[in-house]
Structure formats: C-alpha cells, structure tokens
Design a protein around this motif. Structure first.
Motif, PDB file in Angstrom:
ATOM      1  N   PRO A  31       0.825  -1.209   0.000  1.00 13.57           N
ATOM      2  CA  PRO A  31       0.000   0.000   0.000  1.00 13.57           C
ATOM      3  C   PRO A  31       0.863   1.265   0.000  1.00 13.57           C
ATOM      4  O   PRO A  31       1.887   1.349   0.673  1.00 13.57           O
ATOM      5  CB  PRO A  31      -0.796  -0.117   1.303  1.00 13.57           C
ATOM      6  CG  PRO A  31      -0.742  -1.559   1.677  1.00 13.57           C
ATOM      7  CD  PRO A  31       0.578  -2.055   1.178  1.00 13.57           C
ATOM      8  N   LEU A  32       0.430   2.233  -0.778  1.00 13.82           N
ATOM      9  CA  LEU A  32       1.073   3.537  -0.846  1.00 13.82           C
ATOM     10  C   LEU A  32       0.030   4.606  -0.557  1.00 13.82           C
ATOM     11  O   LEU A  32      -1.149   4.425  -0.875  1.00 13.82           O
ATOM     12  CB  LEU A  32       1.620   3.808  -2.256  1.00 13.82           C
ATOM     13  CG  LEU A  32       2.700   2.908  -2.830  1.00 13.82           C
ATOM     14  CD1 LEU A  32       2.859   3.206  -4.319  1.00 13.82           C
ATOM     15  CD2 LEU A  32       4.008   3.157  -2.098  1.00 13.82           C
ATOM     16  N   PRO A  33       0.416   5.741   0.016  1.00 17.07           N
ATOM     17  CA  PRO A  33      -0.528   6.858   0.080  1.00 17.07           C
ATOM     18  C   PRO A  33      -0.896   7.282  -1.345  1.00 17.07           C
ATOM     19  O   PRO A  33      -0.082   7.183  -2.265  1.00 17.07           O
ATOM     20  CB  PRO A  33       0.271   7.954   0.794  1.00 17.07           C
ATOM     21  CG  PRO A  33       1.375   7.230   1.507  1.00 17.07           C
ATOM     22  CD  PRO A  33       1.705   6.052   0.654  1.00 17.07           C
ATOM     23  N   LEU A  34      -2.121   7.752  -1.526  1.00 18.95           N
ATOM     24  CA  LEU A  34      -2.586   8.130  -2.852  1.00 18.95           C
ATOM     25  C   LEU A  34      -1.645   9.128  -3.516  1.00 18.95           C
ATOM     26  O   LEU A  34      -1.298   8.973  -4.693  1.00 18.95           O
ATOM     27  CB  LEU A  34      -4.003   8.708  -2.759  1.00 18.95           C
ATOM     28  CG  LEU A  34      -4.632   9.211  -4.054  1.00 18.95           C
ATOM     29  CD1 LEU A  34      -4.620   8.153  -5.140  1.00 18.95           C
ATOM     30  CD2 LEU A  34      -6.062   9.690  -3.780  1.00 18.95           C
ATOM     31  N   ALA A  35      -1.209  10.135  -2.788  1.00 16.95           N
ATOM     32  CA  ALA A  35      -0.323  11.146  -3.377  1.00 16.95           C
ATOM     33  C   ALA A  35       0.984  10.525  -3.862  1.00 16.95           C
ATOM     34  O   ALA A  35       1.508  10.899  -4.919  1.00 16.95           O
ATOM     35  CB  ALA A  35      -0.037  12.257  -2.368  1.00 16.95           C
ATOM     36  N   ASP A 172     -18.646  10.777  -1.899  1.00 18.55           N
ATOM     37  CA  ASP A 172     -17.904   9.900  -0.988  1.00 18.55           C
ATOM     38  C   ASP A 172     -17.127   8.809  -1.721  1.00 18.55           C
ATOM     39  O   ASP A 172     -16.280   8.139  -1.120  1.00 18.55           O
ATOM     40  CB  ASP A 172     -18.853   9.248   0.014  1.00 18.55           C
ATOM     41  CG  ASP A 172     -19.369  10.237   1.051  1.00 18.55           C
ATOM     42  OD1 ASP A 172     -18.823  11.349   1.133  1.00 18.55           O
ATOM     43  OD2 ASP A 172     -20.327   9.895   1.769  1.00 18.55           O
ATOM     44  N   ALA A 173     -17.424   8.600  -3.004  1.00 24.70           N
ATOM     45  CA  ALA A 173     -16.750   7.552  -3.774  1.00 24.70           C
ATOM     46  C   ALA A 173     -15.483   8.052  -4.461  1.00 24.70           C
ATOM     47  O   ALA A 173     -14.718   7.247  -5.003  1.00 24.70           O
ATOM     48  CB  ALA A 173     -17.701   6.995  -4.827  1.00 24.70           C
ATOM     49  N   ARG A 174     -15.246   9.338  -4.435  1.00 28.73           N
ATOM     50  CA  ARG A 174     -14.209   9.890  -5.307  1.00 28.73           C
ATOM     51  C   ARG A 174     -12.788   9.551  -4.877  1.00 28.73           C
ATOM     52  O   ARG A 174     -11.918   9.358  -5.724  1.00 28.73           O
ATOM     53  CB  ARG A 174     -14.410  11.408  -5.445  1.00 28.73           C
ATOM     54  CG  ARG A 174     -15.679  11.709  -6.226  1.00 28.73           C
ATOM     55  CD  ARG A 174     -16.027  13.174  -6.306  1.00 28.73           C
ATOM     56  NE  ARG A 174     -17.307  13.335  -7.013  1.00 28.73           N
ATOM     57  CZ  ARG A 174     -17.935  14.491  -7.151  1.00 28.73           C
ATOM     58  NH1 ARG A 174     -17.411  15.597  -6.631  1.00 28.73           N
ATOM     59  NH2 ARG A 174     -19.098  14.540  -7.796  1.00 28.73           N
ATOM     60  N   CYS A 175     -12.543   9.457  -3.584  1.00 32.40           N
ATOM     61  CA  CYS A 175     -11.196   9.071  -3.146  1.00 32.40           C
ATOM     62  C   CYS A 175     -10.907   7.616  -3.525  1.00 32.40           C
ATOM     63  O   CYS A 175      -9.818   7.291  -4.008  1.00 32.40           O
ATOM     64  CB  CYS A 175     -11.051   9.264  -1.641  1.00 32.40           C
ATOM     65  SG  CYS A 175     -11.021  11.002  -1.133  1.00 32.40           S
ATOM     66  N   THR A 176     -11.888   6.746  -3.323  1.00 34.82           N
ATOM     67  CA  THR A 176     -11.724   5.350  -3.728  1.00 34.82           C
ATOM     68  C   THR A 176     -11.521   5.258  -5.233  1.00 34.82           C
ATOM     69  O   THR A 176     -10.661   4.504  -5.713  1.00 34.82           O
ATOM     70  CB  THR A 176     -12.959   4.528  -3.321  1.00 34.82           C
ATOM     71  OG1 THR A 176     -13.106   4.581  -1.903  1.00 34.82           O
ATOM     72  CG2 THR A 176     -12.822   3.082  -3.762  1.00 34.82           C
ATOM     73  N   TYR A 177     -12.315   6.025  -5.967  1.00 35.90           N
ATOM     74  CA  TYR A 177     -12.210   6.007  -7.426  1.00 35.90           C
ATOM     75  C   TYR A 177     -10.822   6.459  -7.886  1.00 35.90           C
ATOM     76  O   TYR A 177     -10.207   5.821  -8.749  1.00 35.90           O
ATOM     77  CB  TYR A 177     -13.283   6.912  -8.028  1.00 35.90           C
ATOM     78  CG  TYR A 177     -13.284   6.951  -9.534  1.00 35.90           C
ATOM     79  CD1 TYR A 177     -13.833   5.908 -10.272  1.00 35.90           C
ATOM     80  CD2 TYR A 177     -12.736   8.025 -10.233  1.00 35.90           C
ATOM     81  CE1 TYR A 177     -13.839   5.938 -11.662  1.00 35.90           C
ATOM     82  CE2 TYR A 177     -12.742   8.065 -11.614  1.00 35.90           C
ATOM     83  CZ  TYR A 177     -13.296   7.016 -12.327  1.00 35.90           C
ATOM     84  OH  TYR A 177     -13.291   7.046 -13.703  1.00 35.90           O
ATOM     85  N   GLY A 208      -7.022  12.329   2.747  1.00 35.32           N
ATOM     86  CA  GLY A 208      -6.346  11.835   3.938  1.00 35.32           C
ATOM     87  C   GLY A 208      -5.358  10.728   3.642  1.00 35.32           C
ATOM     88  O   GLY A 208      -4.486  10.867   2.784  1.00 35.32           O
ATOM     89  N   GLN A 209      -5.516   9.603   4.329  1.00 31.26           N
ATOM     90  CA  GLN A 209      -4.591   8.472   4.194  1.00 31.26           C
ATOM     91  C   GLN A 209      -5.095   7.421   3.212  1.00 31.26           C
ATOM     92  O   GLN A 209      -4.764   6.244   3.327  1.00 31.26           O
ATOM     93  CB  GLN A 209      -4.359   7.839   5.567  1.00 31.26           C
ATOM     94  CG  GLN A 209      -3.710   8.758   6.575  1.00 31.26           C
ATOM     95  CD  GLN A 209      -2.369   9.280   6.074  1.00 31.26           C
ATOM     96  OE1 GLN A 209      -1.498   8.505   5.669  1.00 31.26           O
ATOM     97  NE2 GLN A 209      -2.190  10.599   6.102  1.00 31.26           N
ATOM     98  N   GLN A 210      -5.899   7.819   2.238  1.00 30.29           N
ATOM     99  CA  GLN A 210      -6.393   6.877   1.231  1.00 30.29           C
ATOM    100  C   GLN A 210      -5.239   6.087   0.612  1.00 30.29           C
ATOM    101  O   GLN A 210      -4.319   6.671   0.041  1.00 30.29           O
ATOM    102  CB  GLN A 210      -7.133   7.637   0.129  1.00 30.29           C
ATOM    103  CG  GLN A 210      -7.586   6.779  -1.039  1.00 30.29           C
ATOM    104  CD  GLN A 210      -8.731   5.854  -0.663  1.00 30.29           C
ATOM    105  OE1 GLN A 210      -9.707   6.283  -0.065  1.00 30.29           O
ATOM    106  NE2 GLN A 210      -8.606   4.580  -1.012  1.00 30.29           N
ATOM    107  N   PRO A 211      -5.253   4.761   0.713  1.00 28.48           N
ATOM    108  CA  PRO A 211      -4.135   3.991   0.164  1.00 28.48           C
ATOM    109  C   PRO A 211      -4.352   3.597  -1.297  1.00 28.48           C
ATOM    110  O   PRO A 211      -5.475   3.541  -1.792  1.00 28.48           O
ATOM    111  CB  PRO A 211      -4.118   2.736   1.041  1.00 28.48           C
ATOM    112  CG  PRO A 211      -5.574   2.531   1.388  1.00 28.48           C
ATOM    113  CD  PRO A 211      -6.175   3.925   1.506  1.00 28.48           C
TER     114      PRO A 211
END
Length: 218
Positions: A31-35, A172-177, A208-211
């Motif tokens: 896992p990596l942070p999204l950024a 609410d789905a956009r970070c996952t997307y 946030g910490q979205q992986p």
C-alpha cells in the motif's frame, strides 16, 4: 569426529545466504498513500490515433469454464449468492454500484466498467502493446480494481473520460475512485497527461490516508 549430521549442518552454514530476487519483491502489493502513487505515474501527452474498440478483445472465457469476463465479475461482486442458469447466465444477485451508491438486483441494469477505459488505456500506452496484452488488460480478473460492476447509467456517463473530465456522482466515492484509477495505471504501466495528473493531485489533497495498492501486471 563429527557425526554425519554435524558435517551436513556445517556445510549448510557455509553456503551463502540468499535473498528474495528484486523482481519478486516488486510484484508484491504494497500500500502507498494516494499522493505517492500519483507521483509514480509518468507524464506523457496522449494520442488516440488508430484507436478502435476492437483492438481490445474483451469478455472472453479465459479459463474455459463457460463464464466470460462479464459473468465472472458479476459472480465475484454480488453481495449474495447469485442465481446462475445454464451457460453461466447470471440472472439475479445483489450488487452495489459504488459510483452512485445504488444497489441493483438484476444484472441487466449493470455495466462492467473498465476502471481505466479502453480508449484511455490506448492513449496512455496500450497503443504500443501486442494484441495479446491488450486482451489481457481488457479481461483483467486478477486485480479487483481493474473491472467493476456499476449502474449502466454511470458507466455510460463516464464513457472514456479520465478524472479531469469525469468523477463519480457520489462524492464519498471519489477518493476510492482516484485510488482505483491510479492503481490500475500503475499496474499496467500507463501514463497520465498533465490535466489528469492535476485532477488526481487535487482529489488526493482531500483524501487523507487513502491507500493505493497494486501488483504489476505480468
């Protein structure tokens, strides 16, 4: 005098220690942070020259079990035991379309979305692939993020657009997307254009910490 066991043990200790090959390490899903995942994506201009949807053979029955790729995704993603008729025809189940938060019980209301659309994949590097690799991409059942069952309405609204042009209507789905998009591009070593990168960076700032988790495609 050493026993045979002691001699054998000494011989083993004398052997050089081995480590896991780098190539094997690189295939593990970490896992990596999204950024950080976005930072790994190479930037390149896109070109749709020569694209045809038929360049990607899709909905094949790769394992010859009578279920094509669409059916395999429907079976895997149903929240209840789906009803499957002869010929692997999926008739009922329960699916959650995370793009718009809608629950669907009949597969006729669903499309199987390529997370990164075929045309976008072509623009981003797949134009240089072999036909076999494009087929593998279009039927990628080995990564949960590559293909997703969503309402036909949202899939057709998305069409072949990237995150600079389209995002799920459910906020609410956009970070996952975004994470699924980045994971798919990293898995298949696809590029992003500058507008796409900027859009992903803007989304990641609020996630946030979205992986992001992926394994490179074979």
């Amino acid at each position: 005098m050493f026993s045979k066991i002691a001699v054998a043990a000494a011989a083993l200790l004398a052997l050089p220690l081995t480590t896991t090959p780098a190539s094997a390490q690189e295939t593990r899903a970490v896992p990596l942070p999204l950024a950080a995942g976005i930072d790994l994506l190479p930037t390149a201009d896109e070109s749709r020259e020569g694209y045809q949807r038929t360049s990607f053979k899709h909905w094949v029955d790769a394992d010859k079990d009578s279920c094509n790729t669409r059916a395999e995704v429907l079976i895997a993603e149903s929240r209840i035991e789906p009803t499957i008729e002869p010929g692997c025809k999926v008739t009922t189940g329960e699916w959650y379309s995370y793009y718009d938060g809608v629950t669907v019980t009949t597969p006729g209301g669903l499309d199987i979305d390529h997370m990164v659309p075929l045309a976008e994949a072509w623009d981003s590097g797949a134009s240089a692939w072999t036909a076999q690799r494009r087929e593998a991409y279009a039927n990628d059942l080995d990564a949960d993020r590559s293909l997703v069952a969503v309402t036909a309405r949202t899939n057709r609204s998305k069409a072949d657009q990237d995150p600079a042009q389209w995002l799920p209507p459910l906020a609410d789905a956009r970070c996952t997307y975004a994470a699924d998009w980045v994971a798919t591009k990293l898995r298949w070593q696809l590029t992003v254009d500058e507008q796409e990168r900027q859009a992903l960076v803007a989304i990641a700032a609020g996630c946030g910490q979205q992986p992001v988790e992926y394994e490179p495609a074979p």
